[in-house]
Design a protein around this motif. Structure first.
Motif, PDB file in Angstrom:
ATOM      1  N   GLY A 183       1.033  -0.964   0.243  1.00 49.00           N
ATOM      2  CA  GLY A 183       0.386  -0.008   0.255  1.00 49.00           C
ATOM      3  C   GLY A 183       0.700   1.299   0.047  1.00 49.00           C
ATOM      4  N   TRP A 184       1.917   1.322   0.026  1.00 42.43           N
ATOM      5  CA  TRP A 184       3.078   2.309  -0.361  1.00 42.43           C
ATOM      6  C   TRP A 184       2.576   3.147  -1.451  1.00 42.43           C
ATOM      7  CZ3 TRP A 184       3.810   3.967   4.364  1.00 42.43           C
ATOM      8  CH2 TRP A 184       4.435   2.968   5.369  1.00 42.43           C
ATOM      9  N   PHE A 185       2.404   2.090  -2.396  1.00 38.21           N
ATOM     10  CA  PHE A 185       2.244   3.197  -3.719  1.00 38.21           C
ATOM     11  C   PHE A 185       1.234   2.653  -4.580  1.00 38.21           C
ATOM     12  CE2 PHE A 185       7.371   2.915  -3.127  1.00 38.21           C
ATOM     13  CZ  PHE A 185       7.328   4.618  -3.337  1.00 38.21           C
ATOM     14  N   VAL A 186       0.584   3.612  -6.030  1.00 36.20           N
ATOM     15  CA  VAL A 186      -0.796   2.893  -6.638  1.00 36.20           C
ATOM     16  C   VAL A 186      -0.034   3.419  -8.367  1.00 36.20           C
ATOM     17  CG1 VAL A 186      -2.169   3.415  -4.095  1.00 36.20           C
ATOM     18  CG2 VAL A 186      -1.637   5.533  -6.338  1.00 36.20           C
ATOM     19  N   ASN A 187      -1.108   3.268  -8.044  1.00 38.13           N
ATOM     20  CA  ASN A 187      -1.242   2.772  -9.866  1.00 38.13           C
ATOM     21  C   ASN A 187       0.469   2.493 -10.587  1.00 38.13           C
ATOM     22  OD1 ASN A 187      -3.442   3.435 -10.141  1.00 38.13           O
ATOM     23  ND2 ASN A 187      -3.343   5.580  -9.626  1.00 38.13           N
ATOM     24  N   ARG A 188       0.523   1.284 -10.734  1.00 39.23           N
ATOM     25  CA  ARG A 188       1.682   1.143 -11.538  1.00 39.23           C
ATOM     26  C   ARG A 188       1.337   0.946 -12.781  1.00 39.23           C
ATOM     27  NH1 ARG A 188       5.082  -2.834 -13.800  1.00 39.23           N
ATOM     28  NH2 ARG A 188       7.046  -2.768 -13.221  1.00 39.23           N
ATOM     29  N   GLN A 189       2.841   1.219 -13.953  1.00 42.62           N
ATOM     30  CA  GLN A 189       2.429   1.027 -15.284  1.00 42.62           C
ATOM     31  C   GLN A 189       4.124   0.661 -15.727  1.00 42.62           C
ATOM     32  OE1 GLN A 189      -0.435   1.561 -16.705  1.00 42.62           O
ATOM     33  NE2 GLN A 189      -1.384   2.442 -16.185  1.00 42.62           N
ATOM     34  N   THR A 190       4.089  -0.406 -16.546  1.00 45.58           N
ATOM     35  CA  THR A 190       5.199  -0.535 -17.066  1.00 45.58           C
ATOM     36  C   THR A 190       5.599   0.764 -18.093  1.00 45.58           C
ATOM     37  OG1 THR A 190       4.813  -2.906 -16.555  1.00 45.58           O
ATOM     38  CG2 THR A 190       6.387  -2.562 -18.629  1.00 45.58           C
ATOM     39  N   VAL A 191       6.846   1.172 -18.056  1.00 45.29           N
ATOM     40  CA  VAL A 191       7.462   2.342 -19.038  1.00 45.29           C
ATOM     41  C   VAL A 191       7.705   1.715 -20.335  1.00 45.29           C
ATOM     42  CG1 VAL A 191       8.404   4.521 -19.716  1.00 45.29           C
ATOM     43  CG2 VAL A 191       7.021   3.739 -17.080  1.00 45.29           C
ATOM     44  N   GLU A 196       0.944   7.619 -26.179  1.00 45.53           N
ATOM     45  CA  GLU A 196       1.536   7.255 -27.876  1.00 45.53           C
ATOM     46  C   GLU A 196       3.057   7.851 -27.752  1.00 45.53           C
ATOM     47  OE1 GLU A 196       1.342   5.062 -30.893  1.00 45.53           O
ATOM     48  OE2 GLU A 196       0.296   4.764 -29.204  1.00 45.53           O
ATOM     49  N   GLU A 197       2.456   9.392 -27.344  1.00 48.24           N
ATOM     50  CA  GLU A 197       3.484  10.136 -27.800  1.00 48.24           C
ATOM     51  C   GLU A 197       4.728  10.153 -27.398  1.00 48.24           C
ATOM     52  OE1 GLU A 197       2.683  13.707 -26.274  1.00 48.24           O
ATOM     53  OE2 GLU A 197       4.464  14.928 -26.938  1.00 48.24           O
ATOM     54  N   ALA A 198       4.607   9.476 -25.180  1.00 47.87           N
ATOM     55  CA  ALA A 198       6.418   9.805 -25.094  1.00 47.87           C
ATOM     56  C   ALA A 198       6.454   8.394 -25.102  1.00 47.87           C
ATOM     57  CB  ALA A 198       5.583   9.492 -23.145  1.00 47.87           C
ATOM     58  N   GLN A 199       5.682   7.279 -25.870  1.00 40.84           N
ATOM     59  CA  GLN A 199       6.690   6.054 -25.677  1.00 40.84           C
ATOM     60  C   GLN A 199       6.952   5.614 -27.456  1.00 40.84           C
ATOM     61  OE1 GLN A 199       5.917   1.832 -24.375  1.00 40.84           O
ATOM     62  NE2 GLN A 199       5.485   4.033 -22.887  1.00 40.84           N
ATOM     63  N   LYS A 200       6.677   6.622 -27.956  1.00 40.07           N
ATOM     64  CA  LYS A 200       7.771   6.732 -29.291  1.00 40.07           C
ATOM     65  C   LYS A 200       8.608   7.236 -28.730  1.00 40.07           C
ATOM     66  CE  LYS A 200       4.358   7.103 -33.189  1.00 40.07           C
ATOM     67  NZ  LYS A 200       3.504   7.749 -34.101  1.00 40.07           N
ATOM     68  N   LEU A 241      18.615   2.563 -26.047  1.00 39.75           N
ATOM     69  CA  LEU A 241      18.629   2.628 -25.262  1.00 39.75           C
ATOM     70  C   LEU A 241      17.837   2.095 -24.402  1.00 39.75           C
ATOM     71  CD1 LEU A 241      21.127   5.287 -23.789  1.00 39.75           C
ATOM     72  CD2 LEU A 241      22.534   3.463 -24.962  1.00 39.75           C
ATOM     73  N   PHE A 242      16.513   2.010 -24.921  1.00 35.66           N
ATOM     74  CA  PHE A 242      15.394   1.636 -24.408  1.00 35.66           C
ATOM     75  C   PHE A 242      14.219   1.061 -25.006  1.00 35.66           C
ATOM     76  CE2 PHE A 242      17.855   4.475 -21.282  1.00 35.66           C
ATOM     77  CZ  PHE A 242      17.774   3.795 -20.357  1.00 35.66           C
ATOM     78  N   PHE A 243      13.976  -0.108 -24.915  1.00 37.05           N
ATOM     79  CA  PHE A 243      12.390  -0.261 -26.047  1.00 37.05           C
ATOM     80  C   PHE A 243      11.192   0.203 -25.594  1.00 37.05           C
ATOM     81  CE2 PHE A 243      16.129  -2.446 -26.135  1.00 37.05           C
ATOM     82  CZ  PHE A 243      15.995  -2.562 -28.219  1.00 37.05           C
ATOM     83  N   PRO A 244      10.564   0.604 -25.571  1.00 35.94           N
ATOM     84  CA  PRO A 244       8.924   0.725 -25.138  1.00 35.94           C
ATOM     85  C   PRO A 244       7.968   0.046 -24.881  1.00 35.94           C
ATOM     86  CG  PRO A 244       8.777   2.124 -27.358  1.00 35.94           C
ATOM     87  CD  PRO A 244      10.058   1.215 -27.043  1.00 35.94           C
ATOM     88  N   ALA A 245       7.446   0.143 -23.758  1.00 37.05           N
ATOM     89  CA  ALA A 245       6.845  -1.081 -23.203  1.00 37.05           C
ATOM     90  C   ALA A 245       6.214  -2.014 -23.730  1.00 37.05           C
ATOM     91  CB  ALA A 245       5.768  -0.279 -21.696  1.00 37.05           C
ATOM     92  N   ASN A 246       4.893  -1.009 -25.205  1.00 33.69           N
ATOM     93  CA  ASN A 246       4.554  -2.000 -25.952  1.00 33.69           C
ATOM     94  C   ASN A 246       4.998  -2.215 -27.320  1.00 33.69           C
ATOM     95  OD1 ASN A 246       5.262   0.535 -27.696  1.00 33.69           O
ATOM     96  ND2 ASN A 246       3.732   1.792 -27.859  1.00 33.69           N
ATOM     97  N   MET A 285      15.588  -6.967 -29.636  1.00 35.18           N
ATOM     98  CA  MET A 285      15.702  -6.066 -30.938  1.00 35.18           C
ATOM     99  C   MET A 285      13.799  -6.342 -30.701  1.00 35.18           C
ATOM    100  SD  MET A 285      17.649  -3.978 -32.104  1.00 35.18           S
ATOM    101  CE  MET A 285      16.181  -3.680 -33.555  1.00 35.18           C
ATOM    102  N   PRO A 286      13.259  -5.029 -30.074  1.00 36.26           N
ATOM    103  CA  PRO A 286      12.331  -5.772 -29.871  1.00 36.26           C
ATOM    104  C   PRO A 286      11.252  -6.008 -31.105  1.00 36.26           C
ATOM    105  CG  PRO A 286      11.972  -3.566 -30.508  1.00 36.26           C
ATOM    106  CD  PRO A 286      13.719  -4.111 -30.594  1.00 36.26           C
ATOM    107  N   GLN A 287       9.637  -6.926 -31.092  1.00 35.69           N
ATOM    108  CA  GLN A 287       8.603  -6.654 -31.862  1.00 35.69           C
ATOM    109  C   GLN A 287       7.949  -5.559 -31.469  1.00 35.69           C
ATOM    110  OE1 GLN A 287       8.042 -10.873 -32.008  1.00 35.69           O
ATOM    111  NE2 GLN A 287       8.878 -11.298 -33.804  1.00 35.69           N
ATOM    112  N   ILE A 288       7.087  -5.130 -32.893  1.00 34.95           N
ATOM    113  CA  ILE A 288       6.024  -4.635 -32.031  1.00 34.95           C
ATOM    114  C   ILE A 288       4.090  -5.045 -31.857  1.00 34.95           C
ATOM    115  CG2 ILE A 288       4.272  -2.689 -32.983  1.00 34.95           C
ATOM    116  CD1 ILE A 288       6.527  -1.735 -32.485  1.00 34.95           C
ATOM    117  N   LYS A 289       4.025  -4.811 -30.791  1.00 31.91           N
ATOM    118  CA  LYS A 289       2.630  -6.154 -30.327  1.00 31.91           C
ATOM    119  C   LYS A 289       2.173  -5.376 -31.387  1.00 31.91           C
ATOM    120  CE  LYS A 289       2.952  -6.567 -25.370  1.00 31.91           C
ATOM    121  NZ  LYS A 289       2.044  -5.490 -24.554  1.00 31.91           N
TER     122      LYS A 289
END
Lengths: 233, 287
Positions: free
Chosen positions: B96-104, B252-256, B269-274, B282-286
C-alpha cells in the motif's frame, strides 16, 4: 595524455564561455554556501565567545570537546541525519524543505558553525591576557573588554570564517543527500562534478573543478593579504 | 554600531527571504525518485522537457539506486518513482505504499567482462550457467553491492544458480553506481552485470577494457516501472500531477519518444513498453 590535454582545453573554453548551465550551478553554490557561512559566522562567533567567557569547570570541558569533535563532522553523516529529520516521515517533515536549497543551507550551516566556534574560541583562549587587563584598567565593561579582544583577533576570526567557507563549498556528501542534485534547482558545483564524472562527461566536471580551485585561490590570496596587513601593524 | 547592526539584520533577512523564496517557487512541479541509469543515459534530459512543454509540470529528478528510490517514495519525500525491480515494486504496491503501477519501458542487462574471458562464458546461452562458470573458475566479479535494481537482479541470478559468492576473495562488492562499477571492472579485469544502456553510454566516452560476453537470455530482461506514492498514506503528495506524468509516460507520444531516443553514437538504449521484447534486444511491435 592527449585526452587529458584536450579535456582541459575544452574545459577552459567552457569556463570562459559563461555557459548558462555552468553559471547557474556556480551561482547556486555561492548562494547556498554564502548564506550558510553568514549564518554560521553569527552563531559560531557568538558560541566561541560564550565558550571563552565561561568559567572553567566540567561543563566547559564537555562543551569544548563537543565543539572540537564537531569540527570534523563527516558531511555524509550530517546529510543522513538531516535527511531523516526533514523527511516527510521525520519530525520536521511539515517544513517541506527537503530537496530544496534551504535544506542545503541548513546542512552546510551545521557543518560550518563548529569550525567557526572552535577557531574563535582557541584564538581568544590563546590571545594576550594583557589586552583584557588593560581594557579593565581603562574602565571598560565586560562587554567592552571582550569587544576589544575580538578586535585584536579580527584577522584570526576572518580566518575562521574562511576555513568554514572552504569546508562547505567543497563538501559533497551532505548536499547530495538533502539537496538531491536536482538539475537547475539543487545542483551545485560539487554534486555536478560527481554526476558528470559518473556520466563520463568530464568537460563540465573539469570546468567546475577549475572554478572551485580558482575560488579557493582567490579566498586564500585575500587571507594572505589580510595577514600581511596584520603583521605590518 | 547601531546602524551597522541594523544593516546586518536587513542583509540577513534579505538573504533568508531569497533562499526561502527559491524553495517555494513554482507550484507546478513534482519530484520523481529514479535510478541512475535513466539519468546517466541522458533519457530524462530528453524526455522531461517534452512533458513540461505539454503540461507545464516540471519534474525534478532525484537519481539514486532503485532500493533507495523506493525507500524515499515510501517515506513520502517524492511524488512518483520510476525504478526497475519489478518484484520489489509489486511487493510495495501490495503493502500500500504506492499505487497505479505502469510498465514504461524495457532494456536488457548484459554480462560484461574482460575480452580475454578467463571463465569462458562467451557464447553461453544461459546467464545462470555463465555465473556458475565464473564461480567455479573463481574469476573476479565486481558486484554493485548497493541494493540497486541491477544488484538485486545479480543476486537473483546467483540464487537461481544455487550459489552464494559472498565472502569469496574474487567477489568484490563496491557499493557504487553503475558507471563507477564498470570502470572498476575494467581496471581490475572483472566480470559485472550491467544494464546495456549505461554500458553503451559510458563506452561512447571512455575506452573501457570490457566486452559484452552474454546477452539475450530472458532472465536478463530489465523492466522499468513507474508508480505514484499513495496519497492515502502521504496526503501532501502531488498525486494529480504525478498521475498526469504516469499517464503521459505510457501515452503514444511518450512511448514513441522513448523508442526513438538514441545516445550520441546512435544506439537505442530503451524499448517502449508497448513493444514485445525479444531475444537479442530487438523488439517486435505488439499487435
Amino acid at each position: 595524455m592527449g585526452f587529458l590535454v584536450d579535456s582541459l582545453r575544452r574545459a577552459v573554453e567552457l569556463t570562459l564561455s559563461m555557459d548558462p548551465e555552468l553559471v547557474r550551478i556556480v551561482v547556486l553554490s555561492l548562494r547556498v554556501s554564502g548564506t550558510a557561512i553568514l549564518l554560521a559566522s553569527i552563531t559560531g562567533i557568538t558560541l566561541g565567545i560564550i565558550l571563552y567567557r565561561m568559567h572553567s569547570g566540567p561543563l566547559k570541558r564537555v562543551l569544548v570537546v563537543l565543539v572540537n569533535t564537531s569540527m570534523g563532522l563527516p558531511p555524509v553523516v550530517v546529510g543522513l541525519g538531516l535527511y531523516l529529520i526533514l523527511s516527510r516521515s521525520g519530525p520536521l517533515g511539515w517544513l517541506n524543505i527537503l530537496y530544496t536549497p534551504t535544506a542545503m543551507v541548513l546542512a552546510q550551516y551545521i557543518l560550518a558553525t563548529p569550525i567557526v566556534a572552535g577557531i574563535v574560541h582557541s584564538t581568544l583562549a590563546s590571545s594576550d591576557p594583557n589586552i583584557r587587563f588593560t581594557a579593565y584598567c581603562l574602565g571598560a565593561t565586560e562587554f567592552q573588554a571582550t569587544m576589544r579582544q575580538l578586535k585584536e583577533a579580527r584577522y584570526a576570526i576572518v580566518g575562521a570564517v574562511v576555513a568554514g567557507l572552504g569546508r562547505i563549498v567543497a563538501e559533497v556528501g551532505a548536499v547530495l543527500i538533502v539537496g538531491g542534485n536536482i538539475a537547475g534547482y539543487t545542483r551545485v558545483m560539487t554534486t555536478a562534478i560527481a554526476l558528470e564524472a559518473d556520466r563520463g562527461d568530464f568537460i563540465l566536471a573539469i570546468a567546475l573543478g577549475i572554478i572551485l580551485l580558482a575560488l579557493a585561490l582567490m579566498v586564500n590570496i585575500c587571507m594572505y593579504l589580510l595577514q600581511q596587513k596584520a603583521e605590518i601593524r | 554600531m547601531g546602524i551597522r547592526r541594523r544593516l546586518a539584520v536587513l542583509l540577513l533577512s534579505l538573504v533568508l527571504i531569497s533562499v526561502f523564496h527559491g524553495a517555494s517557487m513554482g507550484a507546478e512541479r513534482i519530484r520523481c525518485a529514479s535510478t541512475t541509469s535513466t539519468q546517466n543515459s541522458g533519457l530524462f534530459d530528453y524526455l522531461l522537457p517534452l512533458f513540461q512543454k505539454k503540461t507545464g509540470i516540471r519534474v525534478d529528478v532525484i537519481a539514486v539506486g532503485t532500493g533507495a528510490a523506493l525507500q524515499i517514495g515510501k517515506r513520502g519525500d517524492v511524488d512518483v518513482v520510476l525504478v526497475h525491480s519489478k518484484e520489489d515494486e509489486l511487493r510495495m504496491l501490495r503493502e500500500g505504499w504506492f499505487v497505479n503501477r505502469q510498465t514504461v519501458m524495457y532494456n536488457w542487462f548484459v554480462l560484461v567482462g574482460p575480452p580475454e574471458d578467463p571463465a569462458g562464458v562467451r557464447g553461453v546461452a544461459s546467464v545462470v550457467e555463465a555465473f556458475r562458470r565464473i564461480f567455479e573458475k573463481g574469476a573476479r566479479f565486481i558486484s554493485r553491492g548497493d541494493n540497486s535494481g541491477t544488484h538485486k537482479r545479480e543476486l537473483k541470478i546467483w540464487q537461481m544458480a544455487g550459489l552464494s559468492p559472498k565472502g569469496h576473495k574474487w567477489y568484490m562488492e563496491v557499493g557504487q553506481g553503475m558507471a563507477k562499477t564498470l570502470r572498476i571492472a575494467s581496471q581490475l579485469g572483472g566480470y559485472t552485470l550491467t544494464d546495456k544502456g549505461t554500458y553503451l553510454a559510458l563506452m561512447d566516452h571512455e575506452d573501457l577494457n570490457l566486452s559484452v560476453l552474454l546477452e539475450g537470455d530472458r532472465v536478463l530482461l530489465n523492466e522499468y516501472g513507474v508508480m505514484a506514492v499513495n496519497p492515502d498514506r502521504h496526503p501532501h503528495v502531488r498525486y494529480r500531477e504525478a498521475m498526469r506524468f504516469i499517464e503521459w509516460l505510457v501515452s503514444e507520444e511518450a512511448q514513441k519518444a522513448i523508442g526513438s531516443y538514441r545516445d550520441s553514437k546512435g544506439n537505442q538504449l530503451f524499448f517502449p513498453a508497448n513493444t514485445e521484447p525479444t531475444q537479442g534486444g530487438m523488439p517486435q511491435i505488439k499487435n
